[in-house]
Structure formats: structure tokens, C-alpha cells
Motif scaffolding. Structure first.
Motif, PDB file in Angstrom:
ATOM      1  N   SER A 140       8.757  13.443   7.983  1.00 31.17           N
ATOM      2  CA  SER A 140       7.999  13.548   6.734  1.00 31.17           C
ATOM      3  C   SER A 140       6.917  14.606   6.860  1.00 31.17           C
ATOM      4  O   SER A 140       6.375  14.848   7.934  1.00 31.17           O
ATOM      5  CB  SER A 140       7.370  12.188   6.397  1.00 31.17           C
ATOM      6  N   HIS A 141       6.577  15.232   5.730  1.00 35.03           N
ATOM      7  CA  HIS A 141       5.506  16.226   5.706  1.00 35.03           C
ATOM      8  C   HIS A 141       4.388  15.827   4.754  1.00 35.03           C
ATOM      9  O   HIS A 141       3.475  16.613   4.505  1.00 35.03           O
ATOM     10  CB  HIS A 141       6.053  17.600   5.303  1.00 35.03           C
ATOM     11  N   GLU A 142       4.452  14.608   4.248  1.00 27.58           N
ATOM     12  CA  GLU A 142       3.404  14.104   3.370  1.00 27.58           C
ATOM     13  C   GLU A 142       2.765  12.886   4.015  1.00 27.58           C
ATOM     14  O   GLU A 142       3.451  11.994   4.509  1.00 27.58           O
ATOM     15  CB  GLU A 142       3.964  13.713   1.998  1.00 27.58           C
ATOM     16  N   VAL A 143       1.432  12.847   3.970  1.00 29.45           N
ATOM     17  CA  VAL A 143       0.708  11.727   4.540  1.00 29.45           C
ATOM     18  C   VAL A 143      -0.386  11.321   3.563  1.00 29.45           C
ATOM     19  O   VAL A 143      -0.995  12.157   2.891  1.00 29.45           O
ATOM     20  CB  VAL A 143       0.111  12.083   5.927  1.00 29.45           C
ATOM     21  N   ALA A 167       0.826  -1.209   0.000  1.00 30.68           N
ATOM     22  CA  ALA A 167       0.000   0.000   0.000  1.00 30.68           C
ATOM     23  C   ALA A 167       0.860   1.258   0.000  1.00 30.68           C
ATOM     24  O   ALA A 167       0.541   2.252  -0.670  1.00 30.68           O
ATOM     25  CB  ALA A 167      -0.932  -0.009   1.205  1.00 30.68           C
ATOM     26  N   HIS A 168       1.964   1.243   0.757  1.00 34.94           N
ATOM     27  CA  HIS A 168       2.847   2.406   0.798  1.00 34.94           C
ATOM     28  C   HIS A 168       3.450   2.665  -0.577  1.00 34.94           C
ATOM     29  O   HIS A 168       3.535   3.824  -1.027  1.00 34.94           O
ATOM     30  CB  HIS A 168       3.960   2.174   1.824  1.00 34.94           C
ATOM     31  N   ALA A 169       3.860   1.608  -1.270  1.00 35.84           N
ATOM     32  CA  ALA A 169       4.452   1.763  -2.600  1.00 35.84           C
ATOM     33  C   ALA A 169       3.442   2.319  -3.601  1.00 35.84           C
ATOM     34  O   ALA A 169       3.821   2.995  -4.564  1.00 35.84           O
ATOM     35  CB  ALA A 169       4.994   0.427  -3.089  1.00 35.84           C
ATOM     36  N   ALA A 170       2.159   2.048  -3.394  1.00 36.35           N
ATOM     37  CA  ALA A 170       1.134   2.600  -4.283  1.00 36.35           C
ATOM     38  C   ALA A 170       1.047   4.115  -4.147  1.00 36.35           C
ATOM     39  O   ALA A 170       0.763   4.822  -5.116  1.00 36.35           O
ATOM     40  CB  ALA A 170      -0.221   1.968  -3.963  1.00 36.35           C
ATOM     41  N   HIS A 171       1.296   4.628  -2.947  1.00 35.64           N
ATOM     42  CA  HIS A 171       1.202   6.062  -2.698  1.00 35.64           C
ATOM     43  C   HIS A 171       2.548   6.772  -2.832  1.00 35.64           C
ATOM     44  O   HIS A 171       2.600   7.942  -3.223  1.00 35.64           O
ATOM     45  CB  HIS A 171       0.654   6.306  -1.291  1.00 35.64           C
ATOM     46  N   PHE A 172       3.619   6.087  -2.490  1.00 33.97           N
ATOM     47  CA  PHE A 172       4.971   6.669  -2.515  1.00 33.97           C
ATOM     48  C   PHE A 172       5.913   5.688  -3.220  1.00 33.97           C
ATOM     49  O   PHE A 172       6.688   4.977  -2.571  1.00 33.97           O
ATOM     50  CB  PHE A 172       5.453   6.937  -1.088  1.00 33.97           C
ATOM     51  N   PRO A 173       5.841   5.593  -4.561  1.00 32.54           N
ATOM     52  CA  PRO A 173       6.631   4.592  -5.292  1.00 32.54           C
ATOM     53  C   PRO A 173       8.128   4.672  -5.024  1.00 32.54           C
ATOM     54  O   PRO A 173       8.819   3.654  -5.043  1.00 32.54           O
ATOM     55  CB  PRO A 173       6.317   4.902  -6.759  1.00 32.54           C
ATOM     56  N   GLY A 174       8.637   5.854  -4.763  1.00 31.72           N
ATOM     57  CA  GLY A 174      10.067   6.000  -4.520  1.00 31.72           C
ATOM     58  C   GLY A 174      10.447   5.980  -3.056  1.00 31.72           C
ATOM     59  O   GLY A 174      11.604   6.229  -2.709  1.00 31.72           O
ATOM     60  N   GLY A 175       9.479   5.681  -2.176  1.00 30.66           N
ATOM     61  CA  GLY A 175       9.739   5.731  -0.738  1.00 30.66           C
ATOM     62  C   GLY A 175       9.446   7.116  -0.189  1.00 30.66           C
ATOM     63  O   GLY A 175       9.132   8.060  -0.924  1.00 30.66           O
ATOM     64  N   GLY A 176       9.572   7.250   1.120  1.00 26.77           N
ATOM     65  CA  GLY A 176       9.257   8.517   1.770  1.00 26.77           C
ATOM     66  C   GLY A 176       7.762   8.630   2.010  1.00 26.77           C
ATOM     67  O   GLY A 176       6.970   7.815   1.544  1.00 26.77           O
ATOM     68  N   GLY A 177       7.357   9.639   2.736  1.00 31.25           N
ATOM     69  CA  GLY A 177       5.945   9.817   3.026  1.00 31.25           C
ATOM     70  C   GLY A 177       5.457   8.833   4.082  1.00 31.25           C
ATOM     71  O   GLY A 177       6.098   7.812   4.354  1.00 31.25           O
ATOM     72  N   HIS A 194       5.853   4.310   7.589  1.00 33.64           N
ATOM     73  CA  HIS A 194       6.764   5.136   6.786  1.00 33.64           C
ATOM     74  C   HIS A 194       7.915   4.251   6.328  1.00 33.64           C
ATOM     75  O   HIS A 194       8.460   3.464   7.110  1.00 33.64           O
ATOM     76  CB  HIS A 194       7.302   6.301   7.629  1.00 33.64           C
ATOM     77  N   ARG A 195       8.275   4.396   5.068  1.00 32.33           N
ATOM     78  CA  ARG A 195       9.398   3.622   4.520  1.00 32.33           C
ATOM     79  C   ARG A 195      10.262   4.553   3.692  1.00 32.33           C
ATOM     80  O   ARG A 195       9.771   5.223   2.777  1.00 32.33           O
ATOM     81  CB  ARG A 195       8.886   2.465   3.649  1.00 32.33           C
ATOM     82  N   THR A 196      11.545   4.612   4.020  1.00 35.18           N
ATOM     83  CA  THR A 196      12.455   5.475   3.279  1.00 35.18           C
ATOM     84  C   THR A 196      12.842   4.829   1.956  1.00 35.18           C
ATOM     85  O   THR A 196      12.581   3.645   1.718  1.00 35.18           O
ATOM     86  CB  THR A 196      13.732   5.739   4.084  1.00 35.18           C
ATOM     87  N   ALA A 197      13.468   5.611   1.081  1.00 31.84           N
ATOM     88  CA  ALA A 197      13.940   5.067  -0.195  1.00 31.84           C
ATOM     89  C   ALA A 197      14.959   3.961   0.025  1.00 31.84           C
ATOM     90  O   ALA A 197      15.100   3.053  -0.806  1.00 31.84           O
ATOM     91  CB  ALA A 197      14.545   6.195  -1.045  1.00 31.84           C
ATOM     92  N   ALA A 198      15.675   3.994   1.160  1.00 31.51           N
ATOM     93  CA  ALA A 198      16.667   2.963   1.470  1.00 31.51           C
ATOM     94  C   ALA A 198      16.049   1.729   2.128  1.00 31.51           C
ATOM     95  O   ALA A 198      16.753   0.763   2.402  1.00 31.51           O
ATOM     96  CB  ALA A 198      17.739   3.545   2.385  1.00 31.51           C
TER      97      ALA A 198
END
Length: 292
Positions: free
Chosen positions: A241-244, A101-111, A124-128
Motif C-alpha cells: 500500500s502507498h496510502e496511510v 476505524a479502518h473503514a472510516a478512512h478506507f470504506p472500500g478497503g485498502g490503505g 491493513h485490510r483489503t477489499a476482500a
């Protein structure tokens, strides 16, 4: 052809993507990563076979988000997928449902993703690949704001009103109608016979009563939004993060409005996205081949 499967406690959804667009989709029975018994493994095998039989064409890659995934059981699920779809392990990606679900909203990570389905969690999942999370402790401990919690709060209020001889409220009428009885033996059999899913299915009746003006139902919606905002802040404060983004069937318009009112206006609340779209970001192979 990328197949995405979102295995959940209420149902398992799948979609087949070609060129980044869904060409087929369906819904199957609940499936989870709790594969500790032969019976549970049999249900998983049967479920994957059922999904394969419903597809119009075989996939070239499969991405599965599994609720309750235990990492040590991921190889077992990979083997089941490989046997069912005739694909090498290199063409498979098994992860948990929150990552999907996180990848659907933040494909590159973050958020930060706040999820409210049967249960609730902020993720929350970082790009790393570093993960920060709050909630997701299950209905016996918390899961505040999710469908089980909403249904339980509603039924508790309705039964207390019944105990006290109060006139039947809109909330009580809606819940007893959803159950099919207002008599305790029937309610007891319904709830304790079917477990948390029975209470989670009552959440839409709580929402309907709130829309119809029932004050107790409206308070449950407000509290649900506040609880989910608390989860979101717990992760947002730690991640910076500032995006939700909000995801899950329990985020009805009233709960969403209460969440936004509680979370504050310094954050960007992104539009929701279907979790299965995360398969496009997580599928094995170069991103340019997936039209992400």
C-alpha cells in the motif's frame, strides 16, 4: 438510523447517523470484548442499556467496533445488542475497533491505518477482507508510541530526576501536577491503584511539557513518532500500500510530525477521520441506502 459504537479501553463513544450525518452522539464508560466473567458481561449489558437510554430515537441498524474482541464471543455481543435495541441479528454488525476505524478512512478497503490510542497498532485490510497487522500486543509487551507508553516514559524520566536530586523539570512538574502529588507514596497509589489508564492519562502532560520546551518530553514525542512509523512500515512493506492514515488521541501534532518525518515522502498521508464514521461503511444493507 445507523448507530455506531466504538468501544475502547479509555471510553466508549457512540453516534447516531441519519442520511450519513450524525444526529446525536455521546460518551460512555470503557467497554471491551473481554467477556469471560459474569461481571464483565453484566458491565456490557449495563453499558448497552445506558447508551440506548441516552439516544433520542431507536436505530434501525447497529455497528459496533469492540476493543479486544474475541470472534467466538461475537454471537454473545450480537444477542446483547438484539435484546437491548430490539433488532434482528441481520441488522447488526459486530467487529473489532480497528476494522471500524479502518473503514472510516478506507470504506472500500485498502490503505494502512496506524492507530495510537492507549496502545498502538498498524492495520491493513483489503477489499476482500484479508488483514495484515503489526503491534497491538498490549502494554505488558509493547504498545510503543501510545498514550500508556508516553505516560510511562515521562513518569520514568521524572522519577529518575527526583532520585538523582535534579532540579524539577517542566516535565516532572507537569506530571506531578497531573497526579496531584510529587511524593512517592501518592504516586505509587495513583499508578498501581488505577493501572494502565492512570499512565495513559499522563500523556497530555508529556505533550504539554514538550510544547513548553522540555527536552526530555520532546524526545519522548520524537520516539513515539518513530515507533509508530516503524509499525506503519512493517505493514506497508507487506501490503504494498502507498496510502496511510493516522488515528487515535495519541497522535498529537508533535508525534504526527515525527511520524511523517520517519515514514518518508513516498507515501500519501491521508487526513484523519472519526472512527465512528466506519459504521456508515459497515452497516448492513445496500451502500446506496447509507449515503457512504
Amino acid at each position: 438510523m445507523i448507530l455506531g459504537i466504538d468501544m475502547g479501553a479509555s471510553s466508549s463513544k457512540w453516534a447516531l447517523f441519519s442520511g450519513g450525518e450524525p444526529t446525536a452522539r455521546g460518551v460512555y464508560a470503557p467497554l471491551s470484548g473481554h467477556l469471560y466473567t459474569p461481571e464483565a458481561r453484566g458491565r456490557m449489558t449495563e453499558g448497552l442499556a445506558g447508551i440506548r437510554a441516552a439516544m433520542p430515537t431507536p436505530p434501525s441498524a447497529v455497528v459496533v467496533g469492540v476493543t479486544g474482541l474475541q470472534r467466538d464471543l461475537a454471537p454473545l455481543i450480537e444477542a446483547m445488542l438484539s435484546d437491548t435495541f430490539g433488532l434482528p441479528v441481520a441488522a447488526l454488525h459486530v467487529t473489532d475497533d480497528m476494522h471500524l476505524a479502518h473503514a472510516a478512512h478506507f470504506p472500500g478497503g485498502g490503505g494502512t491505518l496506524v492507530y495510537a490510542g492507549t496502545g498502538s497498532m498498524a492495520y491493513h485490510r483489503t477489499a476482500a477482507g484479508k488483514v495484515l497487522r503489526a503491534g497491538g500486543h498490549g502494554f505488558l509487551i509493547d504498545d510503543a508510541g501510545g498514550a500508556f507508553w508516553q505516560g510511562r516514559q515521562g513518569l520514568k524520566a521524572a522519577l529518575r530526576g527526583l532520585d538523582e536530586g535534579q532540579a524539577e523539570s517542566r516535565l516532572a512538574a507537569g506530571l506531578f501536577g497531573a497526579i496531584g502529588s510529587r511524593h512517592w507514596p501518592d504516586i505509587r497509589a495513583h499508578v498501581y491503584g488505577e493501572g494502565r489508564a492512570a499512565l495513559a492519562r499522563l500523556a497530555p502532560a508529556v505533550y504539554a511539557a514538550a510544547v513548553d520546551g522540555d527536552p526530555e518530553a520532546q524526545e519522548i514525542q520524537r520516539r513515539a513518532g518513530a515507533e509508530l512509523a516503524r509499525l506503519g512500515r512493517a505493514v506497508l512493506n507487506r501490503s504494498g500500500s502507498h496510502e496511510v492514515a493516522l488515528c487515535g488521541g495519541s497522535f498529537n501534532p508533535l508525534v504526527r510530525a515525527a511520524f511523517v518525518a520517519q515514514i518518508g515522502d513516498t507515501l500519501t498521508v491521508l487526513p484523519g477521520a472519526e472512527p465512528l464514521l466506519g459504521a456508515l461503511a459497515l452497516a448492513p444493507g445496500p451502500p446506496e441506502s447509507r449515503n457512504v
